[in-house]
Design a protein around this motif. Structure first.
Motif, PDB file in Angstrom:
ATOM      1  N   SER A 110      88.462  50.396  22.517  1.00 54.72           N
ATOM      2  CA  SER A 110      88.607  51.842  22.347  1.00 54.72           C
ATOM      3  C   SER A 110      88.700  52.448  24.011  1.00 54.72           C
ATOM      4  N   ALA A 112      86.601  53.865  25.616  1.00 52.27           N
ATOM      5  CA  ALA A 112      85.347  53.630  26.518  1.00 52.27           C
ATOM      6  C   ALA A 112      85.266  52.170  27.027  1.00 52.27           C
ATOM      7  N   ASN A 113      86.234  51.460  26.712  1.00 54.19           N
ATOM      8  CA  ASN A 113      86.346  49.940  27.457  1.00 54.19           C
ATOM      9  C   ASN A 113      86.667  49.926  28.969  1.00 54.19           C
TER      10      ASN A 113
ATOM     11  N   GLU B  56      77.824  48.697  20.634  1.00 56.89           N
ATOM     12  CA  GLU B  56      77.632  49.984  20.652  1.00 56.89           C
ATOM     13  C   GLU B  56      76.806  50.474  21.983  1.00 56.89           C
ATOM     14  N   TYR B  57      77.387  51.395  22.322  1.00 57.42           N
ATOM     15  CA  TYR B  57      76.978  52.065  23.707  1.00 57.42           C
ATOM     16  C   TYR B  57      76.303  53.509  23.523  1.00 57.42           C
ATOM     17  N   LYS B  60      77.381  54.984  20.493  1.00 59.58           N
ATOM     18  CA  LYS B  60      78.908  55.304  20.053  1.00 59.58           C
ATOM     19  C   LYS B  60      79.678  53.629  20.010  1.00 59.58           C
ATOM     20  N   ILE B  62      82.065  51.150  20.635  1.00 56.29           N
ATOM     21  CA  ILE B  62      83.226  51.088  21.619  1.00 56.29           C
ATOM     22  C   ILE B  62      84.110  49.860  21.371  1.00 56.29           C
ATOM     23  N   THR B  63      83.616  48.633  20.592  1.00 53.68           N
ATOM     24  CA  THR B  63      84.569  47.825  20.370  1.00 53.68           C
ATOM     25  C   THR B  63      84.055  47.249  19.225  1.00 53.68           C
ATOM     26  N   MET B  81      83.804  47.405  30.013  1.00 54.51           N
ATOM     27  CA  MET B  81      83.082  48.512  29.400  1.00 54.51           C
ATOM     28  C   MET B  81      83.001  49.759  30.727  1.00 54.51           C
TER      29      MET B  81
END
Lengths: 156, 111
Positions: A110, A112-113, B56-57, B60, B62-63, B81
């Motif tokens: 995503s 966010a990476n 999850e961060y 949310k 993320i991957t 990240m």
């Protein structure tokens, strides 16, 4: 004479008994190994939905050219592509073309990476090509591949 | 079956908000393919592999990863990240036997 005939028939019978099972075994031999076994071309088709993946220098696949131990082969995939909200790398798939199950991993990224990078360690059964396929958010697929020479196989 | 352990490592050690850091998730897992045979008994060792991993961060996702048995024993998953304030990174994995395990790591940006 009778004894000779008897031995002959025995010999033929024994020979045929040897030949027939081995032939039937040979017919069964190309059976795929393992529950998740899937050939590379089929696996790629599933991931891309039948679209063609273009070979691109934007996908940087780092694998050793010679892997002494097939059980642990480090793989790093980097995709030179922005990771903004509207345009980013959606997924990175890694395949080992000649493994029983050619699929290794599918990574769904995503924005966010920040940067599209993924690294892991895979098992390789024999000398073969490792393929990385990157899926972009606009629906195009880019790929890169490299052959890896394996000295000792790792998929016992 | 040995007790499985997992660990999250973040590189570099000190980072700021807005930096892109490398996150490695390491798991102790046998990753059995179901093809190997026990050398003593000759019996096939049943499959046991991780089939999904989720990062999850701060709540949310993320991957996510679809994993197959072709990864090495005790696999490592490394991704990038973007640090976006203090919080918590949670990594959850599930394997084909139905085991679910999660590990958390505090994200503490300096400045």
């Amino acid at each position: 004479m009778q004894r000779r005939d008897f031995l002959k028939s025995l010999g033929v019978g024994a020979a045929s008994a040897v030949v027939i099972p081995s032939m039937s075994f040979a017919a069964e031999a190309p059976k795929p190994r393992g529950k998740n076994a899937l050939a590379y071309n089929d696996a790629l088709g599933v991931a891309t939905g039948g679209k063609k993946a273009e070979v691109s220098a934007k996908v940087k696949l780092k694998v050793p050219e010679i892997a002494e131990n097939g059980a642990v082969v480090p793989v790093t995939v980097e995709v030179e592509h922005p990771m903004s909200e509207s345009d980013y790398v959606k997924a990175i798939h890694v395949y080992a073309t000649k493994n029983a199950n050619s699929r290794c991993i599918g990574v769904h990224l995503s924005p966010a990476n920040g940067e599209a990078m993924f690294a892991t360690r895979i098992k390789l059964g024999e000398t073969q090509e490792v393929v990385a396929v990157a899926e972009l958010s606009n629906g195009t697929f880019l790929m890169a591949s490299q052959s890896v020479k394996v000295t000792i196989g790792g998929c016992g | 079956m040995a007790e499985s352990k997992s660990l999250i490592k973040i590189k570099p050690n000190s980072y700021k908000s807005g930096d892109i850091v490398k996150v490695s998730f390491m798991v102790m897992h046998p990753m059995e393919t179901g093809l190997r045979k026990d050398k003593k008994t000759g019996e096939t060792i049943p499959e046991e592999y991780i089939n999904s991993v989720k990062f999850e961060y701060n709540g949310k996702v993320i991957t996510t990863m679809n994993v197959w048995e072709t990864l090495s024993v005790n696999p490592v998953f490394t991704i990038n990240m973007k640090v976006d304030g203090a919080g918590e990174l949670k990594v959850t994995y599930t394997d084909n036997t139905g085991k679910v395990e999660e590990t958390t790591e505090k994200i503490k940006p300096k400045g």
